[in-house]
Scaffold this motif. Sequence first.
Motif, PDB file in Angstrom:
ATOM      1  N   THR A  15       0.856  -1.190   0.000  1.00 26.02           N
ATOM      2  CA  THR A  15       0.000   0.000   0.000  1.00 26.02           C
ATOM      3  C   THR A  15       0.891   1.239   0.000  1.00 26.02           C
ATOM      4  O   THR A  15       1.792   1.363   0.829  1.00 26.02           O
ATOM      5  CB  THR A  15      -0.904   0.025   1.241  1.00 26.02           C
ATOM      6  N   VAL A  16       0.632   2.128  -0.953  1.00 20.57           N
ATOM      7  CA  VAL A  16       1.462   3.332  -1.089  1.00 20.57           C
ATOM      8  C   VAL A  16       0.562   4.535  -1.346  1.00 20.57           C
ATOM      9  O   VAL A  16      -0.637   4.397  -1.639  1.00 20.57           O
ATOM     10  CB  VAL A  16       2.475   3.192  -2.245  1.00 20.57           C
ATOM     11  N   ASP A  17       1.169   5.719  -1.243  1.00 18.70           N
ATOM     12  CA  ASP A  17       0.428   6.961  -1.463  1.00 18.70           C
ATOM     13  C   ASP A  17       0.464   7.417  -2.915  1.00 18.70           C
ATOM     14  O   ASP A  17      -0.486   8.038  -3.400  1.00 18.70           O
ATOM     15  CB  ASP A  17       0.998   8.067  -0.575  1.00 18.70           C
ATOM     16  N   ARG A  18       1.576   7.142  -3.591  1.00 24.47           N
ATOM     17  CA  ARG A  18       1.720   7.554  -4.990  1.00 24.47           C
ATOM     18  C   ARG A  18       2.453   6.466  -5.762  1.00 24.47           C
ATOM     19  O   ARG A  18       3.281   5.732  -5.203  1.00 24.47           O
ATOM     20  CB  ARG A  18       2.474   8.881  -5.103  1.00 24.47           C
ATOM     21  N   VAL A  19       2.166   6.407  -7.077  1.00 26.48           N
ATOM     22  CA  VAL A  19       2.781   5.383  -7.919  1.00 26.48           C
ATOM     23  C   VAL A  19       3.253   6.023  -9.218  1.00 26.48           C
ATOM     24  O   VAL A  19       2.485   6.727  -9.892  1.00 26.48           O
ATOM     25  CB  VAL A  19       1.796   4.239  -8.245  1.00 26.48           C
ATOM     26  N   VAL A  20       4.501   5.760  -9.567  1.00 23.80           N
ATOM     27  CA  VAL A  20       5.072   6.178 -10.851  1.00 23.80           C
ATOM     28  C   VAL A  20       5.207   4.932 -11.712  1.00 23.80           C
ATOM     29  O   VAL A  20       5.889   3.972 -11.333  1.00 23.80           O
ATOM     30  CB  VAL A  20       6.453   6.840 -10.661  1.00 23.80           C
TER      31      VAL A  20
END
Length: 630
Positions: A166-171
Amino acid sequence: MKVAIVGSGPRGLSVLERMAARLAESPVESPVDESPVAESLEIYLIDSHQVGSGRIWRTDQPSWFLMNTVADEVSAFSGQPDGGPARPGAGPSLAQWWSAGDPHCPGPNSYAPRALHGRYMQFVLRTIEENLPEKVRLIPVKATVNTLRRTGDGYLLALEEGAHLTVDRVVLTTGHTTPELTGTQARLAAFAEEHPHLRHIAGDSAADMPLDAVPAGSAVGVLGLGLSFYDVLAAFTEGRGGVFEDDGDGGLVYRPSGREPVIVAGSRSGMPLPARGRNQKHHDHRYDHVLFTTERVLAHSRHGALSFADDALPWLLAEVELVYYAMTLTGRHGPGRAAAFEAEVVAAAENGVPDVVEIAAGYGLGDVPRIDLDEQARPFAGRHFDSPEEFRRALTAAIADDLAHAEAGNVDDPLKAALDVIRDSRAVIRALVDFGGLTPDSHREDFLGWYVQRSSFLAAGPPRTRLRQVRALLDCGVLRIAGPGTRFLPDAASGRFAVHSPYVADSRVLVDTVVDARVPTPDVRLDPHPLTRSLREQGIWTSYVNHGADGGRFDTGGVAVTEAPFHPLDRAGRPDEGLYVLGIPTEHTRWFMQGGSSRPGFWTDFVQNADAIAADVTAPVLTSSAQLAA
């Protein structure tokens, strides 16, 4: 805060390098913490093959797969060395790193093996990790991301290995994939499945193709004569123990190992990709356009959206011709005469596209054949050959001519200098065509259908040694090129594949393997990867449609994104501001996204794109730091 970068090839590594550089630059004098980052940050760098190098540049591939850009023009750092230690924002180019660590480095104008570039990327990754601020942690993850789903305030990544993140942002910098087969390739693959003794090898990176399975002495058809063709050729020759030796006269002789297959290759042009001119330019050389500029094109266009053929191409061709004739004048009469010619051309451009050829004739160059991109890219067009041997003679003559131009250099040779303008014009073209800058019809027909094919052929060639190897293999019979317009078809009567050129009499050959040696065209609609399908099914990724003012439309197959920082657009056209998409998945929404590096000395749009994402991703952390300091 947690950020995931999915895909750690050159694009993903560049985003990480710019994030690290920004995080290390304190925007304020902070009394709270010596680090410019007050809020902790975890960065997950995820790759299914090799973290830090990715699939295409992984370090375990054979050394015979070469880059097609000289090492001196390649850097994964966004700034040059400045006398201090290597760190994000200031580090050595590939050539500098190579020469420092290898006493046998052949020099800055050499072409490095792709595996060596992968090791350079590993050095860059270690440098980034060693210079991260105290509260920033980099976590390498070797895994395949199968799905991405939104949560209430972030994203849940499901990994093929069973874990979740689970993360806040994805590139998303996922790079090359292998699309579903269509058309002739699908028919060839189906025919091979029906005949177990046949093989169809789909287009991919040659390092990932099952080429070792092709038996020695068997007949193999190779579709395509571009960069991947040279890789396949190397795998079937050097990779099988064959040796190229100097013939003492500037050429090569091939000594077979006896383990090679018999190679029958072909393409639309029938000509192997021409060689890059011997590099005579400094690594930070920048070509300054005087005719083909966005301002001139837009000022003289007659439309809202542009017609590439009517509005842009004439200015580009004029720029190519300007360099061609100026370098010819320089060789004949010196730079002063060339400067006068250029000034006259530029003055004429105030009234529209200048007739460069006519002006050149006034300088005594009426005897110089003009440059025709069609003739350059299709040297055998309109010709018929009475036998394979007659075509082979024409082909070897064309190869010898190209090698002579290439050896003269990309400055001194007027032709190679002029064709380099096509390569140097990519940024101008992107500014004109990206995000629907062209009408739908012109985007599809003039640009992708005509120009891109020719520019790819003329401006992205291999090292000169590759073309010398082709000539040596033709001479010894290991390689045969069928001719222009080569066709690869199932042959039911023989139960084999048939390869022939309709322009070369008696060229038909039966083969047991067909290798598609072309780089697959990116298309989000045909990408079978589970992550792409997941994003498509949820409507997070959509295919960019170029809509014309007259109601025309062109569904490009590229992921629809905003302008920088490149958020994907959902089915309703809304940006997802926690996601970023860069590189090959966006091809056709933007152009030439397959470029794999920046150049040392200045920021190309490769670094500018990465920095735009890095700035947006790190903004919450740096803003938090600034607020605490206040």
